[in-house]
Scaffold this active site. Sequence first.
Site, PDB file in Angstrom:
ATOM      1  CG  ASP A  52      -7.041  -7.995   7.451  1.00 25.90           C
ATOM      2  OD1 ASP A  52      -6.008  -7.312   7.574  1.00 25.90           O
ATOM      3  OD2 ASP A  52      -8.018  -7.923   8.216  1.00 25.90           O
ATOM      4  CE1 TYR A 110     -11.598  -2.454   3.552  1.00 28.68           C
ATOM      5  CE2 TYR A 110     -11.702  -0.278   4.561  1.00 28.68           C
ATOM      6  CZ  TYR A 110     -10.963  -1.349   4.081  1.00 28.68           C
ATOM      7  OH  TYR A 110      -9.597  -1.307   4.136  1.00 28.68           O
TER       8      TYR A 110
END
Length: 256
Positions: A52, A110
């Site tokens: 994002d 992540y």
Amino acid sequence: MTRYALHIQYLGTNYRGSQKQPQEKTIQDEIEKALCTLIKTKISTIFSGRTDALVSAYHQVLHFDTANHINKYKFINSMNGILPEDIRVFDVEIKDNNFHAQKSAKFRHYKYVIRNDIIKSPFDTNVFFCRYKLNEKRMNEALKYLLGEHDFSAFKSRSDNPAKVCKIYLAQAKRSADGKYIIIDIVGDRFLYNMVRTIVGTLLLIEKDNLEPLSMLNILKSKNRSNAGATADAIGLTLVHVGYDDCSDYLKQINT
């Protein structure tokens, strides 16, 4: 045509994400412009997955096809000479035509970093700031309920992808040696849109409202996004690694 895998890293703060968007500055746009300049033909790329706006990557993978021969070290130096300084190529390798940057990936790692202190450091440019005290032991109790294969609909923001099941291999929170940061690591086979950030937002909700860690399991089972916490800011999130082999050895490295 030869298929190449390109390994890159970037700071996401100046971009509207990795994936191309009309009238927006993205990582994919910059990579494809640089490839076009260097190879002298239009090149289309496929990334291992989208990140994002504001999200960074230590290791992102993409692939592209070209009839041109690529000299590895000359290519890397030339690409880095063309790209903005906040995007860097660190490896390129030849792959067979069955390789697919997204579909061949076995796992993604992540990391979300939180500055948990009363003062925000001016050097924390890629870190989320949280003033109220977080309890990493309680956070780990909550995270353990996410391990394994589950329907993660409760942690998914809007998406057209009907696949909702993901397998989480690792989910843990650690406090840094100086006590000022909480580092959350999550490794899974795939992730839904905003899934990691919503998991972090739910952890923050549990801590702020002093809810039982078991609340994470109840939210997971509900499959209802409205029961989870807010989507945490993108600024603290980084794609650490994309793996194409079994993740067992990689998990050992993280835990040593």
